[in-house]
Motif scaffolding. Sequence first.
Motif, PDB file in Angstrom:
ATOM      1  N   ILE A   6       0.881  -1.171   0.000  1.00  0.00           N
ATOM      2  CA  ILE A   6       0.000   0.000   0.000  1.00  0.00           C
ATOM      3  C   ILE A   6       0.912   1.213   0.000  1.00  0.00           C
ATOM      4  N   LYS A   7       0.786   2.059  -1.021  1.00  0.00           N
ATOM      5  CA  LYS A   7       1.518   3.327  -1.054  1.00  0.00           C
ATOM      6  C   LYS A   7       0.535   4.415  -0.657  1.00  0.00           C
ATOM      7  N   LYS A   8       0.866   5.162   0.367  1.00  0.00           N
ATOM      8  CA  LYS A   8      -0.078   6.148   0.890  1.00  0.00           C
ATOM      9  C   LYS A   8       0.073   7.525   0.255  1.00  0.00           C
ATOM     10  N   THR A   9       1.145   7.750  -0.480  1.00  0.00           N
ATOM     11  CA  THR A   9       1.316   9.000  -1.233  1.00  0.00           C
ATOM     12  C   THR A   9       1.997   8.671  -2.561  1.00  0.00           C
ATOM     13  N   ASP A  10       1.213   8.269  -3.525  1.00  0.00           N
ATOM     14  CA  ASP A  10       1.697   7.829  -4.832  1.00  0.00           C
ATOM     15  C   ASP A  10       1.330   8.883  -5.877  1.00  0.00           C
ATOM     16  N   ILE A  11       2.306   9.306  -6.672  1.00  0.00           N
ATOM     17  CA  ILE A  11       2.027  10.283  -7.734  1.00  0.00           C
ATOM     18  C   ILE A  11       2.249   9.694  -9.124  1.00  0.00           C
ATOM     19  N   ALA A  12       2.556   8.399  -9.205  1.00  0.00           N
ATOM     20  CA  ALA A  12       2.877   7.779 -10.489  1.00  0.00           C
ATOM     21  C   ALA A  12       1.705   7.032 -11.114  1.00  0.00           C
ATOM     22  N   ASN A  13       0.689   6.710 -10.349  1.00  0.00           N
ATOM     23  CA  ASN A  13      -0.356   5.805 -10.824  1.00  0.00           C
ATOM     24  C   ASN A  13      -1.731   6.451 -10.829  1.00  0.00           C
ATOM     25  N   GLY A  14      -1.821   7.573 -11.514  1.00  0.00           N
ATOM     26  CA  GLY A  14      -3.075   8.308 -11.613  1.00  0.00           C
ATOM     27  C   GLY A  14      -2.855   9.771 -11.296  1.00  0.00           C
ATOM     28  N   GLU A  15      -3.878  10.562 -11.553  1.00  0.00           N
ATOM     29  CA  GLU A  15      -3.764  12.015 -11.367  1.00  0.00           C
ATOM     30  C   GLU A  15      -3.796  12.390  -9.895  1.00  0.00           C
ATOM     31  N   GLY A  16      -2.928  13.340  -9.541  1.00  0.00           N
ATOM     32  CA  GLY A  16      -2.874  13.843  -8.181  1.00  0.00           C
ATOM     33  C   GLY A  16      -2.119  12.896  -7.258  1.00  0.00           C
ATOM     34  N   VAL A  17      -2.201  13.205  -5.972  1.00  0.00           N
ATOM     35  CA  VAL A  17      -1.599  12.352  -4.950  1.00  0.00           C
ATOM     36  C   VAL A  17      -2.625  11.293  -4.582  1.00  0.00           C
ATOM     37  N   ARG A  18      -2.215  10.041  -4.622  1.00  0.00           N
ATOM     38  CA  ARG A  18      -3.162   8.944  -4.473  1.00  0.00           C
ATOM     39  C   ARG A  18      -2.680   7.925  -3.446  1.00  0.00           C
ATOM     40  N   VAL A  19      -3.595   7.131  -2.975  1.00  0.00           N
ATOM     41  CA  VAL A  19      -3.286   5.934  -2.213  1.00  0.00           C
ATOM     42  C   VAL A  19      -3.373   4.789  -3.218  1.00  0.00           C
ATOM     43  N   SER A  20      -2.344   3.944  -3.261  1.00  0.00           N
ATOM     44  CA  SER A  20      -2.330   2.844  -4.228  1.00  0.00           C
ATOM     45  C   SER A  20      -2.227   1.506  -3.512  1.00  0.00           C
ATOM     46  N   LEU A  21      -3.073   0.594  -3.947  1.00  0.00           N
ATOM     47  CA  LEU A  21      -3.095  -0.777  -3.438  1.00  0.00           C
ATOM     48  C   LEU A  21      -2.633  -1.711  -4.545  1.00  0.00           C
ATOM     49  N   PHE A  22      -1.551  -2.441  -4.279  1.00  0.00           N
ATOM     50  CA  PHE A  22      -1.004  -3.417  -5.225  1.00  0.00           C
ATOM     51  C   PHE A  22      -1.486  -4.796  -4.799  1.00  0.00           C
ATOM     52  N   VAL A  23      -2.496  -5.315  -5.497  1.00  0.00           N
ATOM     53  CA  VAL A  23      -3.048  -6.624  -5.145  1.00  0.00           C
ATOM     54  C   VAL A  23      -2.148  -7.734  -5.678  1.00  0.00           C
ATOM     55  N   SER A  24      -2.266  -8.902  -5.086  1.00  0.00           N
ATOM     56  CA  SER A  24      -1.491 -10.065  -5.515  1.00  0.00           C
ATOM     57  C   SER A  24      -2.352 -10.977  -6.378  1.00  0.00           C
ATOM     58  N   GLY A  25      -1.686 -11.671  -7.291  1.00  0.00           N
ATOM     59  CA  GLY A  25      -2.341 -12.615  -8.165  1.00  0.00           C
ATOM     60  C   GLY A  25      -2.501 -12.095  -9.573  1.00  0.00           C
ATOM     61  N   CYS A  26      -1.856 -12.772 -10.525  1.00  0.00           N
ATOM     62  CA  CYS A  26      -1.990 -12.390 -11.931  1.00  0.00           C
ATOM     63  C   CYS A  26      -1.646 -13.583 -12.810  1.00  0.00           C
ATOM     64  N   ARG A  27      -2.572 -13.901 -13.697  1.00  0.00           N
ATOM     65  CA  ARG A  27      -2.347 -14.980 -14.655  1.00  0.00           C
ATOM     66  C   ARG A  27      -1.848 -14.465 -16.010  1.00  0.00           C
ATOM     67  N   ASN A  28      -1.801 -13.136 -16.192  1.00  0.00           N
ATOM     68  CA  ASN A  28      -1.333 -12.566 -17.462  1.00  0.00           C
ATOM     69  C   ASN A  28       0.165 -12.779 -17.647  1.00  0.00           C
ATOM     70  N   CYS A  29       0.930 -12.602 -16.570  1.00  0.00           N
ATOM     71  CA  CYS A  29       2.381 -12.833 -16.571  1.00  0.00           C
ATOM     72  C   CYS A  29       3.071 -12.180 -17.770  1.00  0.00           C
ATOM     73  N   CYS A  30       2.854 -10.886 -17.947  1.00  0.00           N
ATOM     74  CA  CYS A  30       3.434 -10.154 -19.079  1.00  0.00           C
ATOM     75  C   CYS A  30       4.960 -10.130 -18.993  1.00  0.00           C
ATOM     76  N   PRO A  31       5.662 -10.523 -20.071  1.00  0.00           N
ATOM     77  CA  PRO A  31       7.120 -10.395 -20.077  1.00  0.00           C
ATOM     78  C   PRO A  31       7.517  -8.937 -19.857  1.00  0.00           C
ATOM     79  N   GLY A  32       8.474  -8.710 -18.961  1.00  0.00           N
ATOM     80  CA  GLY A  32       8.931  -7.357 -18.663  1.00  0.00           C
ATOM     81  C   GLY A  32       8.117  -6.656 -17.593  1.00  0.00           C
TER      82      GLY A  32
END
Length: 163
Positions: A6-32
Amino acid sequence: MYYGEIKKTDIANGEGVRVSLFVSGCRNCCPGCFNQETWDFCYGKEFTTATEDEILLALEPDYISGLTILGGEPFEPENQQVLAPFLQRVKQKFPKKTIWCYTGSILEKDILSVAGRCNTTFTENMLSCIDVLVDGPFVEAEKDLNLPFRGSRNQRILQAPFK
């Protein structure tokens, strides 16, 4: 559901200052992928009511523009079951704050289509809470560091409503 961070002051993932939640689990497994550790559905910590309360508290300051959900893959069926009611709770408490969501899935094919791999009984409720959806898999050959709020040129920034 588990989450990696959980990032409580994120400016990279949307407009303005945001709280960001990085959930676990992904079947896409994109290279890179920049966040490969979150492919594992059990990576990080368990998402609990206490976690929800922590995020809601972090959203309270006026300078916070909203919440961003990314991962991992928020639209994995297992994650939707937890995220849909949580996002409704966020929208109810903070109706003027925006919710952004990042998905490696494609809206029309994977999420909206009844036959889509990410379409569940929770999808409509989840989408109804999201203001901005960044969709599409990360494609390393289309990586562009100059793009705002996305990693590769194939990814789209879509505004609600999603149809």
